[in-house]
Design a protein around this motif. Sequence first.
Motif, PDB file in Angstrom:
ATOM      1  N   ASN A   1     -14.826   4.066  -3.982  1.00 34.65           N
ATOM      2  CA  ASN A   1     -15.996   3.221  -3.935  1.00 34.65           C
ATOM      3  C   ASN A   1     -16.022   2.361  -4.985  1.00 34.65           C
ATOM      4  OD1 ASN A   1     -17.187   3.985  -1.494  1.00 34.65           O
ATOM      5  ND2 ASN A   1     -18.728   5.314  -2.319  1.00 34.65           N
ATOM      6  N   GLY A   2     -15.262   2.460  -6.046  1.00 35.83           N
ATOM      7  CA  GLY A   2     -15.257   1.764  -7.122  1.00 35.83           C
ATOM      8  C   GLY A   2     -14.412   0.272  -6.804  1.00 35.83           C
ATOM      9  N   GLY A   3     -13.160   0.609  -5.912  1.00 39.90           N
ATOM     10  CA  GLY A   3     -12.460  -0.646  -5.435  1.00 39.90           C
ATOM     11  C   GLY A   3     -11.744  -0.945  -6.929  1.00 39.90           C
ATOM     12  N   SER A   4     -11.081  -2.161  -6.762  1.00 40.72           N
ATOM     13  CA  SER A   4     -10.497  -2.771  -7.949  1.00 40.72           C
ATOM     14  C   SER A   4     -10.662  -4.092  -8.125  1.00 40.72           C
ATOM     15  CB  SER A   4      -8.672  -2.609  -7.841  1.00 40.72           C
ATOM     16  OG  SER A   4      -8.177  -2.865  -9.130  1.00 40.72           O
ATOM     17  N   PRO A   5     -11.862  -4.616  -8.613  1.00 41.20           N
ATOM     18  CA  PRO A   5     -12.373  -6.042  -8.290  1.00 41.20           C
ATOM     19  C   PRO A   5     -11.570  -6.781  -9.310  1.00 41.20           C
ATOM     20  CG  PRO A   5     -14.063  -4.499  -8.772  1.00 41.20           C
ATOM     21  CD  PRO A   5     -13.104  -3.580  -8.821  1.00 41.20           C
ATOM     22  N   PRO A   6     -11.319  -8.202  -8.717  1.00 50.38           N
ATOM     23  CA  PRO A   6     -12.047  -8.801  -7.925  1.00 50.38           C
ATOM     24  C   PRO A   6     -11.164  -8.838  -6.676  1.00 50.38           C
ATOM     25  CG  PRO A   6     -11.202 -10.283  -9.241  1.00 50.38           C
ATOM     26  CD  PRO A   6     -10.588  -9.144 -10.025  1.00 50.38           C
ATOM     27  N   VAL A   7     -10.185  -8.318  -6.697  1.00 47.89           N
ATOM     28  CA  VAL A   7      -8.986  -8.495  -5.405  1.00 47.89           C
ATOM     29  C   VAL A   7      -9.417  -7.378  -4.424  1.00 47.89           C
ATOM     30  CG1 VAL A   7      -6.862  -8.197  -4.824  1.00 47.89           C
ATOM     31  CG2 VAL A   7      -7.321  -9.387  -6.839  1.00 47.89           C
ATOM     32  N   ILE A   8      -9.585  -6.051  -4.781  1.00 51.27           N
ATOM     33  CA  ILE A   8      -9.879  -4.768  -3.689  1.00 51.27           C
ATOM     34  C   ILE A   8     -11.405  -4.705  -3.828  1.00 51.27           C
ATOM     35  CG2 ILE A   8      -9.407  -2.489  -2.997  1.00 51.27           C
ATOM     36  CD1 ILE A   8      -6.429  -2.923  -4.054  1.00 51.27           C
ATOM     37  N   PRO A   9     -12.110  -4.866  -2.646  1.00 52.49           N
ATOM     38  CA  PRO A   9     -13.538  -4.494  -2.702  1.00 52.49           C
ATOM     39  C   PRO A   9     -13.683  -3.223  -2.653  1.00 52.49           C
ATOM     40  CG  PRO A   9     -13.037  -6.111  -1.088  1.00 52.49           C
ATOM     41  CD  PRO A   9     -11.619  -5.499  -1.648  1.00 52.49           C
ATOM     42  N   PRO A  10     -14.904  -2.781  -3.289  1.00 51.49           N
ATOM     43  CA  PRO A  10     -15.243  -1.189  -3.134  1.00 51.49           C
ATOM     44  C   PRO A  10     -15.218  -0.749  -1.735  1.00 51.49           C
ATOM     45  CG  PRO A  10     -16.869  -2.509  -4.698  1.00 51.49           C
ATOM     46  CD  PRO A  10     -15.996  -3.465  -4.029  1.00 51.49           C
ATOM     47  N   GLY A  11     -14.939   0.375  -1.448  1.00 51.19           N
ATOM     48  CA  GLY A  11     -14.801   1.014  -0.104  1.00 51.19           C
ATOM     49  C   GLY A  11     -14.030   0.373   0.739  1.00 51.19           C
ATOM     50  N   ALA A  12     -12.762  -0.065   0.454  1.00 48.53           N
ATOM     51  CA  ALA A  12     -11.900  -0.805   1.124  1.00 48.53           C
ATOM     52  C   ALA A  12     -10.736   0.034   1.664  1.00 48.53           C
ATOM     53  CB  ALA A  12     -11.283  -2.211   0.442  1.00 48.53           C
ATOM     54  N   THR A  13     -10.401  -0.294   2.986  1.00 47.15           N
ATOM     55  CA  THR A  13      -9.341   0.198   3.639  1.00 47.15           C
ATOM     56  C   THR A  13      -8.135  -0.687   3.310  1.00 47.15           C
ATOM     57  OG1 THR A  13     -10.573   1.520   5.542  1.00 47.15           O
ATOM     58  CG2 THR A  13      -8.345   0.947   5.751  1.00 47.15           C
ATOM     59  N   LEU A  14      -6.833  -0.031   3.067  1.00 45.82           N
ATOM     60  CA  LEU A  14      -5.699  -0.984   2.840  1.00 45.82           C
ATOM     61  C   LEU A  14      -4.472  -0.647   3.400  1.00 45.82           C
ATOM     62  CD1 LEU A  14      -5.834  -0.309  -1.273  1.00 45.82           C
ATOM     63  CD2 LEU A  14      -6.552  -2.344   0.129  1.00 45.82           C
ATOM     64  N   ASP A  15      -3.994  -1.516   4.195  1.00 48.23           N
ATOM     65  CA  ASP A  15      -2.702  -1.614   4.943  1.00 48.23           C
ATOM     66  C   ASP A  15      -1.542  -2.040   4.173  1.00 48.23           C
ATOM     67  OD1 ASP A  15      -1.208  -1.966   6.904  1.00 48.23           O
ATOM     68  OD2 ASP A  15      -2.335  -3.361   8.255  1.00 48.23           O
ATOM     69  N   PHE A  16      -0.654  -1.184   4.261  1.00 49.03           N
ATOM     70  CA  PHE A  16       0.664  -1.249   3.362  1.00 49.03           C
ATOM     71  C   PHE A  16       1.780  -1.173   3.995  1.00 49.03           C
ATOM     72  CE2 PHE A  16      -2.197   0.348  -0.292  1.00 49.03           C
ATOM     73  CZ  PHE A  16      -1.996  -0.663  -1.072  1.00 49.03           C
ATOM     74  N   ASP A  17       2.776  -1.994   3.926  1.00 51.08           N
ATOM     75  CA  ASP A  17       4.087  -1.897   3.996  1.00 51.08           C
ATOM     76  C   ASP A  17       4.858  -1.941   3.088  1.00 51.08           C
ATOM     77  OD1 ASP A  17       6.791  -2.596   4.969  1.00 51.08           O
ATOM     78  OD2 ASP A  17       6.167  -4.416   6.514  1.00 51.08           O
ATOM     79  N   ILE A  18       5.647  -0.551   3.061  1.00 51.59           N
ATOM     80  CA  ILE A  18       6.611  -0.134   1.961  1.00 51.59           C
ATOM     81  C   ILE A  18       8.015   0.144   2.491  1.00 51.59           C
ATOM     82  CG2 ILE A  18       6.570   1.936   0.422  1.00 51.59           C
ATOM     83  CD1 ILE A  18       3.724   2.649   1.057  1.00 51.59           C
ATOM     84  N   GLU A  19       8.807  -0.387   1.689  1.00 44.86           N
ATOM     85  CA  GLU A  19      10.271  -0.217   1.805  1.00 44.86           C
ATOM     86  C   GLU A  19      10.799   0.677   0.703  1.00 44.86           C
ATOM     87  OE1 GLU A  19      14.426  -2.688   2.163  1.00 44.86           O
ATOM     88  OE2 GLU A  19      12.378  -3.661   1.920  1.00 44.86           O
ATOM     89  N   LEU A  20      11.300   1.834   0.835  1.00 52.02           N
ATOM     90  CA  LEU A  20      11.766   2.763  -0.046  1.00 52.02           C
ATOM     91  C   LEU A  20      13.325   2.260  -0.561  1.00 52.02           C
ATOM     92  CD1 LEU A  20      11.584   5.055  -2.099  1.00 52.02           C
ATOM     93  CD2 LEU A  20      12.162   6.530  -0.189  1.00 52.02           C
ATOM     94  N   ILE A  21      13.809   1.801  -1.576  1.00 54.33           N
ATOM     95  CA  ILE A  21      14.702   1.233  -1.953  1.00 54.33           C
ATOM     96  C   ILE A  21      15.991   2.091  -2.718  1.00 54.33           C
ATOM     97  CG2 ILE A  21      16.100  -0.633  -3.554  1.00 54.33           C
ATOM     98  CD1 ILE A  21      13.720  -2.342  -2.719  1.00 54.33           C
ATOM     99  N   GLU A  22      15.153   3.125  -3.739  1.00 53.72           N
ATOM    100  CA  GLU A  22      16.154   3.769  -4.482  1.00 53.72           C
ATOM    101  C   GLU A  22      15.204   5.048  -5.022  1.00 53.72           C
ATOM    102  OE1 GLU A  22      17.328   2.686  -8.713  1.00 53.72           O
ATOM    103  OE2 GLU A  22      19.087   2.458  -7.495  1.00 53.72           O
ATOM    104  N   VAL A  23      15.607   6.302  -5.285  1.00 48.48           N
ATOM    105  CA  VAL A  23      14.884   7.493  -5.636  1.00 48.48           C
ATOM    106  C   VAL A  23      15.750   7.775  -7.142  1.00 48.48           C
ATOM    107  CG1 VAL A  23      14.080   9.717  -5.476  1.00 48.48           C
ATOM    108  CG2 VAL A  23      14.128   7.867  -3.636  1.00 48.48           C
ATOM    109  N   SER A  24      15.187   8.187  -8.206  1.00 50.63           N
ATOM    110  CA  SER A  24      15.735   8.512  -9.458  1.00 50.63           C
ATOM    111  C   SER A  24      15.053   9.951  -9.598  1.00 50.63           C
ATOM    112  CB  SER A  24      15.702   7.585 -10.544  1.00 50.63           C
ATOM    113  OG  SER A  24      16.138   6.388 -10.041  1.00 50.63           O
ATOM    114  N   LYS A  25      15.968  11.055  -9.877  1.00 49.30           N
ATOM    115  CA  LYS A  25      15.573  12.152 -10.144  1.00 49.30           C
ATOM    116  C   LYS A  25      15.182  12.443 -11.532  1.00 49.30           C
ATOM    117  CE  LYS A  25      15.750  14.144  -5.826  1.00 49.30           C
ATOM    118  NZ  LYS A  25      14.738  14.481  -5.190  1.00 49.30           N
TER     119      LYS A  25
END
Length: 249
Positions: free
Chosen positions: A218-242
């Motif tokens: 409910n805090g969001g990340s103003p001014p870009v992400i409104p409070p209570g917002a659902t977010l839709d991400f497209d994620i591509e995993l390029i590399e993993v470092s242990k």
Amino acid sequence: MSKMHIEGKRIVRRRTSVAVSALVLVSLCGCSGPAPDAAPVAAQLNEEQQTLYALGAALANNLRELELTADERAFVLAGFQESAAGEAARVDVTSFMPKIQSLHLQRQAKAIAQRREQGAVFLDQQAAQSGAMKTATGLVYQELTAGSGRGVAEHDTVTVHYEGKLPDGKVVDSSRKRAKPTQFRVNGVIACWKEALLRMNVGGRSRVVCPADLAYGNGGSPPVIPPGATLDFDIELIEVSKPDDPRGS
């Protein structure tokens, strides 16, 4: 658009666009005509003027979540202009401070409730897509491309390309637009990202729809992400470092 990126459970602002400030001011004041482009504005205003511009945008950002009507914005603007001009206020401003706070809380709660309701509908719609699944926590996960590399553990550092949107399609952040992948620790991101990454392998690409409670709440990340917002991400995993393998994979 301000340049943003995922980092440590929040979105960090890197720089301010004068064009965005202009758009916000036009919206608040109900002015007519298009906002000026960033380049001409930057060329016309000196640093102090740009600072004042940013001040106006900051004030407008504080009011944006109230979702004021045109008539309501007119009253706000009248109070601002008259007070800035040194004219006597038409009301006792101090006595109205509690009412201002109450108005803010009421409008914010209403907006959050509506946003959450719309988000729930959006989540259900995306969960019904071919290949998508809703997990026990409520996020929707859809594998777009299966990865063939190593998997991800909680304390790993990953390199990814991603784009995040609101349900209406507005892009809130995109490493692809910056043409530069982002690197961060898995246990330092928002909950839905962590859960999604732990399902992925290097070379994989997934769509992840995050309910507000697994994102910025409910805090969001103003001014870009409104409070209570659902977010839709497209994620591509390029590399993993242990932790003990800085070379990654």
